[in-house]
Design a protein around this motif. Structure first.
Motif, PDB file in Angstrom:
ATOM      1  N   LEU A  75       0.804  -1.352   0.017  1.00  0.00           N
ATOM      2  CA  LEU A  75       0.090  -0.016  -0.116  1.00  0.00           C
ATOM      3  C   LEU A  75       0.811   1.219  -0.227  1.00  0.00           C
ATOM      4  CD1 LEU A  75      -2.921  -0.879   2.376  1.00  0.00           C
ATOM      5  CD2 LEU A  75      -3.087  -0.542   0.015  1.00  0.00           C
ATOM      6  N   LYS A  76       2.016   1.241   0.792  1.00  0.00           N
ATOM      7  CA  LYS A  76       2.917   2.482   0.682  1.00  0.00           C
ATOM      8  C   LYS A  76       3.379   2.675  -0.688  1.00  0.00           C
ATOM      9  CE  LYS A  76       4.813   1.931   5.303  1.00  0.00           C
ATOM     10  NZ  LYS A  76       6.312   1.803   6.035  1.00  0.00           N
ATOM     11  N   ILE A  77       3.597   1.793  -1.381  1.00  0.00           N
ATOM     12  CA  ILE A  77       4.107   1.852  -2.897  1.00  0.00           C
ATOM     13  C   ILE A  77       3.070   2.371  -3.644  1.00  0.00           C
ATOM     14  CG2 ILE A  77       5.160   0.826  -4.982  1.00  0.00           C
ATOM     15  CD1 ILE A  77       6.312  -1.309  -3.110  1.00  0.00           C
ATOM     16  N   ALA A  78       1.884   1.783  -3.806  1.00  0.00           N
ATOM     17  CA  ALA A  78       0.589   2.180  -4.508  1.00  0.00           C
ATOM     18  C   ALA A  78      -0.020   3.663  -4.196  1.00  0.00           C
ATOM     19  CB  ALA A  78      -0.476   1.060  -4.533  1.00  0.00           C
ATOM     20  N   THR A  79       0.174   3.923  -2.896  1.00  0.00           N
ATOM     21  CA  THR A  79      -0.472   5.344  -2.632  1.00  0.00           C
ATOM     22  C   THR A  79       0.404   6.353  -3.022  1.00  0.00           C
ATOM     23  OG1 THR A  79       0.782   4.858  -0.489  1.00  0.00           O
ATOM     24  CG2 THR A  79      -1.864   4.468  -0.484  1.00  0.00           C
ATOM     25  N   GLN A  80       1.767   6.155  -3.140  1.00  0.00           N
ATOM     26  CA  GLN A  80       2.930   7.084  -3.678  1.00  0.00           C
ATOM     27  C   GLN A  80       2.374   7.470  -5.239  1.00  0.00           C
ATOM     28  OE1 GLN A  80       6.643   5.638  -2.731  1.00  0.00           O
ATOM     29  NE2 GLN A  80       6.273   6.113  -0.542  1.00  0.00           N
ATOM     30  N   LYS A  81       1.967   6.248  -5.798  1.00  0.00           N
ATOM     31  CA  LYS A  81       1.559   6.447  -7.214  1.00  0.00           C
ATOM     32  C   LYS A  81       0.481   7.155  -7.632  1.00  0.00           C
ATOM     33  CE  LYS A  81       4.506   3.886  -9.794  1.00  0.00           C
ATOM     34  NZ  LYS A  81       4.965   4.336 -11.277  1.00  0.00           N
ATOM     35  N   LEU A  82      -0.515   7.129  -6.427  1.00  0.00           N
ATOM     36  CA  LEU A  82      -1.841   7.748  -6.758  1.00  0.00           C
ATOM     37  C   LEU A  82      -2.096   8.900  -6.126  1.00  0.00           C
ATOM     38  CD1 LEU A  82      -4.222   4.713  -6.553  1.00  0.00           C
ATOM     39  CD2 LEU A  82      -3.065   5.477  -8.450  1.00  0.00           C
ATOM     40  N   LYS A 106       9.252  -3.457  -8.730  1.00  0.00           N
ATOM     41  CA  LYS A 106       8.819  -2.075  -8.253  1.00  0.00           C
ATOM     42  C   LYS A 106       8.797  -2.119  -6.772  1.00  0.00           C
ATOM     43  CE  LYS A 106       5.972  -1.519 -12.148  1.00  0.00           C
ATOM     44  NZ  LYS A 106       4.648  -1.080 -12.793  1.00  0.00           N
ATOM     45  N   GLY A 107       9.334  -3.196  -6.391  1.00  0.00           N
ATOM     46  CA  GLY A 107       9.342  -3.189  -4.610  1.00  0.00           C
ATOM     47  C   GLY A 107       8.189  -3.963  -3.872  1.00  0.00           C
ATOM     48  N   TYR A 108       7.098  -4.357  -4.749  1.00  0.00           N
ATOM     49  CA  TYR A 108       5.861  -5.154  -4.076  1.00  0.00           C
ATOM     50  C   TYR A 108       6.348  -6.489  -3.700  1.00  0.00           C
ATOM     51  CZ  TYR A 108       2.912  -1.702  -6.347  1.00  0.00           C
ATOM     52  OH  TYR A 108       2.316  -0.387  -6.752  1.00  0.00           O
ATOM     53  N   VAL A 109       5.828  -7.083  -2.535  1.00  0.00           N
ATOM     54  CA  VAL A 109       6.026  -8.121  -1.886  1.00  0.00           C
ATOM     55  C   VAL A 109       4.794  -9.102  -2.086  1.00  0.00           C
ATOM     56  CG1 VAL A 109       7.965  -7.334  -0.706  1.00  0.00           C
ATOM     57  CG2 VAL A 109       5.496  -7.139   0.283  1.00  0.00           C
ATOM     58  N   VAL A 119      -8.244 -17.895   0.014  1.00  0.00           N
ATOM     59  CA  VAL A 119      -7.172 -16.880   0.624  1.00  0.00           C
ATOM     60  C   VAL A 119      -5.798 -17.711   0.131  1.00  0.00           C
ATOM     61  CG1 VAL A 119      -5.812 -15.633   2.527  1.00  0.00           C
ATOM     62  CG2 VAL A 119      -8.241 -15.991   2.732  1.00  0.00           C
ATOM     63  N   THR A 120      -5.267 -16.668  -0.785  1.00  0.00           N
ATOM     64  CA  THR A 120      -3.772 -17.316  -1.125  1.00  0.00           C
ATOM     65  C   THR A 120      -2.863 -16.073  -1.261  1.00  0.00           C
ATOM     66  OG1 THR A 120      -2.758 -18.426  -3.087  1.00  0.00           O
ATOM     67  CG2 THR A 120      -4.620 -17.072  -3.670  1.00  0.00           C
ATOM     68  N   THR A 121      -1.401 -16.166  -1.885  1.00  0.00           N
ATOM     69  CA  THR A 121      -0.556 -15.097  -1.857  1.00  0.00           C
ATOM     70  C   THR A 121      -0.210 -14.796  -3.280  1.00  0.00           C
ATOM     71  OG1 THR A 121       1.092 -16.694  -1.673  1.00  0.00           O
ATOM     72  CG2 THR A 121       0.172 -15.644   0.383  1.00  0.00           C
ATOM     73  N   GLY A 122       0.051 -13.568  -3.347  1.00  0.00           N
ATOM     74  CA  GLY A 122       0.612 -13.120  -4.752  1.00  0.00           C
ATOM     75  C   GLY A 122       1.367 -11.807  -4.341  1.00  0.00           C
ATOM     76  N   VAL A 123       2.156 -11.306  -5.410  1.00  0.00           N
ATOM     77  CA  VAL A 123       2.974 -10.211  -5.502  1.00  0.00           C
ATOM     78  C   VAL A 123       2.057  -9.181  -5.576  1.00  0.00           C
ATOM     79  CG1 VAL A 123       4.895  -8.939  -6.590  1.00  0.00           C
ATOM     80  CG2 VAL A 123       5.129 -11.556  -6.368  1.00  0.00           C
ATOM     81  N   GLY A 124       2.014  -8.345  -4.779  1.00  0.00           N
ATOM     82  CA  GLY A 124       1.191  -6.685  -4.715  1.00  0.00           C
ATOM     83  C   GLY A 124      -0.276  -7.204  -4.035  1.00  0.00           C
ATOM     84  N   GLY A 125      -0.356  -8.351  -3.243  1.00  0.00           N
ATOM     85  CA  GLY A 125      -1.297  -8.724  -2.819  1.00  0.00           C
ATOM     86  C   GLY A 125      -1.851  -7.693  -1.664  1.00  0.00           C
ATOM     87  N   GLY A 126      -3.124  -7.457  -1.590  1.00  0.00           N
ATOM     88  CA  GLY A 126      -3.785  -6.628  -0.639  1.00  0.00           C
ATOM     89  C   GLY A 126      -4.158  -5.307  -1.080  1.00  0.00           C
ATOM     90  N   LEU A 127      -3.775  -5.057  -2.404  1.00  0.00           N
ATOM     91  CA  LEU A 127      -4.060  -3.650  -2.950  1.00  0.00           C
ATOM     92  C   LEU A 127      -5.681  -3.390  -3.139  1.00  0.00           C
ATOM     93  CD1 LEU A 127      -1.555  -3.067  -5.461  1.00  0.00           C
ATOM     94  CD2 LEU A 127      -1.607  -2.309  -3.095  1.00  0.00           C
ATOM     95  N   CYS A 128      -6.384  -4.274  -2.701  1.00  0.00           N
ATOM     96  CA  CYS A 128      -8.033  -4.183  -2.913  1.00  0.00           C
ATOM     97  C   CYS A 128      -8.547  -3.178  -1.757  1.00  0.00           C
ATOM     98  CB  CYS A 128      -8.743  -5.449  -2.599  1.00  0.00           C
ATOM     99  SG  CYS A 128      -8.881  -6.223  -4.341  1.00  0.00           S
ATOM    100  N   GLN A 129      -7.621  -3.207  -0.780  1.00  0.00           N
ATOM    101  CA  GLN A 129      -8.204  -2.391   0.409  1.00  0.00           C
ATOM    102  C   GLN A 129      -8.103  -0.704  -0.156  1.00  0.00           C
ATOM    103  OE1 GLN A 129      -6.090  -2.480   4.202  1.00  0.00           O
ATOM    104  NE2 GLN A 129      -6.866  -0.801   4.897  1.00  0.00           N
ATOM    105  N   LEU A 130      -6.981  -0.606  -0.989  1.00  0.00           N
ATOM    106  CA  LEU A 130      -7.004   0.857  -1.707  1.00  0.00           C
ATOM    107  C   LEU A 130      -7.978   0.906  -2.423  1.00  0.00           C
ATOM    108  CD1 LEU A 130      -5.546   3.576  -1.969  1.00  0.00           C
ATOM    109  CD2 LEU A 130      -4.114   2.214  -3.570  1.00  0.00           C
ATOM    110  N   SER A 131      -8.416   0.024  -3.200  1.00  0.00           N
ATOM    111  CA  SER A 131      -9.537   0.166  -4.485  1.00  0.00           C
ATOM    112  C   SER A 131     -10.868   0.399  -3.575  1.00  0.00           C
ATOM    113  CB  SER A 131      -9.519  -0.631  -5.511  1.00  0.00           C
ATOM    114  OG  SER A 131      -9.489  -2.132  -4.855  1.00  0.00           O
ATOM    115  N   ASN A 132     -11.046  -0.437  -2.586  1.00  0.00           N
ATOM    116  CA  ASN A 132     -12.368  -0.346  -1.820  1.00  0.00           C
ATOM    117  C   ASN A 132     -12.471   0.958  -1.369  1.00  0.00           C
ATOM    118  OD1 ASN A 132     -12.724  -3.024  -2.237  1.00  0.00           O
ATOM    119  ND2 ASN A 132     -11.923  -3.640  -0.219  1.00  0.00           N
TER     120      ASN A 132
END
Length: 276
Positions: A75-82, A106-109, A119-132
């Motif tokens: 989220l830190k990386i994504a919010t800096q973009k937006l 790009k630094g995503y984990v 529930v599974t894992t993926g690079v950049g996971g958790g960004l739905c909190q930002l789109s929500n």
């Protein structure tokens, strides 16, 4: 009332399906007729239209906390973009057009990803909190949501839920996008950032808001399906108030249908949220 059933797709079907829909999206970005918002302004616009924040770390059943901490990194990386992006009249905000693919370079984990209700894992996971968050805030503005995808699965119970069920927007690069068009005569600016405990967001504008909104759910229901599971339904509406706080409209926003991945509660509370 719409009936749903879990879909089983082979890994090959999923792989080629993603390739196809991603290609369609790239084609639209390059050859479509939309004018996308791409520029930022360091100085925040003068007037706050709506603000909201959501808790960063939540204890979820059967979800390791390291996934929550990795989500914060993403989220830190994504919010800096937006953060501070401007949507001028006639422009369209595209979540993925601005973020790009979420790669390790790009630094995503690895973070939490919901895949067909699991529930599974993926690079950049958790960004739905930002789109929500962005979707929820936009419902409290005059901006027009032109593309949004609902969650097909209701994975977690309503513990400490502060918004109506189905008031978020799922995302998957790049075919499940959140797009917002500015059909007004004034520019809007998105502010998003993290503090120690919350993901924080604002919509700001050049001119004061002349309307406010109250988002709420109607016709909430849980149905037992013929295949043995439960499906949750509702409709999202919003009341529109003028500058004198007099209601002038009640608008339908969307309807939701999601397969429940847990045993339904006997009683559900209706939750509303008023603009601030």
């Amino acid at each position: 009332m719409e009936s749903l059933k879990p879909i089983k797709r082979t890994p090959i079907r999923i792989y080629f399906g993603k390739k196809y829909y991603r290609s369609k999206r790239y084609f639209d970005w390059v050859f479509g007729n939309k004018k996308f918002s791409m520029k930022k302004e360091d100085q925040p616009l003068k007037h706050q239209v709506f603000a909201h924040q959501t808790l960063l770390l939540r204890e979820l059943k059967n979800v390791d906390m390291w996934l929550q901490h990795n989500k914060v990194k993403n989220l830190k990386i994504a919010t800096q973009k937006l953060n501070k992006i401007i949507i001028r009249p006639g422009e369209t905000f595209s979540y993925w057009r601005l973020l790009g693919n979420t790669t390790k370079r790009k630094g995503y984990v690895d973070g939490m990803v919901l895949h067909y209700g699991k529930v599974t894992t993926g690079v950049g996971g958790g960004l739905c909190q930002l789109s929500n968050l962005i979707y929820w805030m936009t419902l409290h503005t005059p901006l027009t949501i032109t593309e949004r995808y609902r969650h097909s699965y209701d994975v977690f119970p309503d513990s400490k839920r502060s918004q109506p069920f189905g008031s978020g927007a799922t995302c998957a690069y790049n075919y499940l996008d959140l797009q917002i068009k500015n059909e007004t005569n004034t520019s809007y600016q998105l502010i998003v950032y993290l503090n120690d405990t919350h993901l924080v967001g604002e919509w700001r504008s050049e001119t004061p808001a002349i309307q406010s909104y109250e988002v709420y759910e109607r016709e909430h229901a849980i149905t037992m399906e013929y295949w043995g599971g439960y499906v949750r339904h509702n409709r999202i509406h919003r009341k529109v108030f003028n500058s004198d706080k007099i209601q002038i409209d009640d608008e339908f926003v969307t309807e939701n249908h999601a397969i429940m991945m847990y045993e339904p509660l006997l009683e559900q509370e209706t939750v509303t949220s008023k603009s601030i």
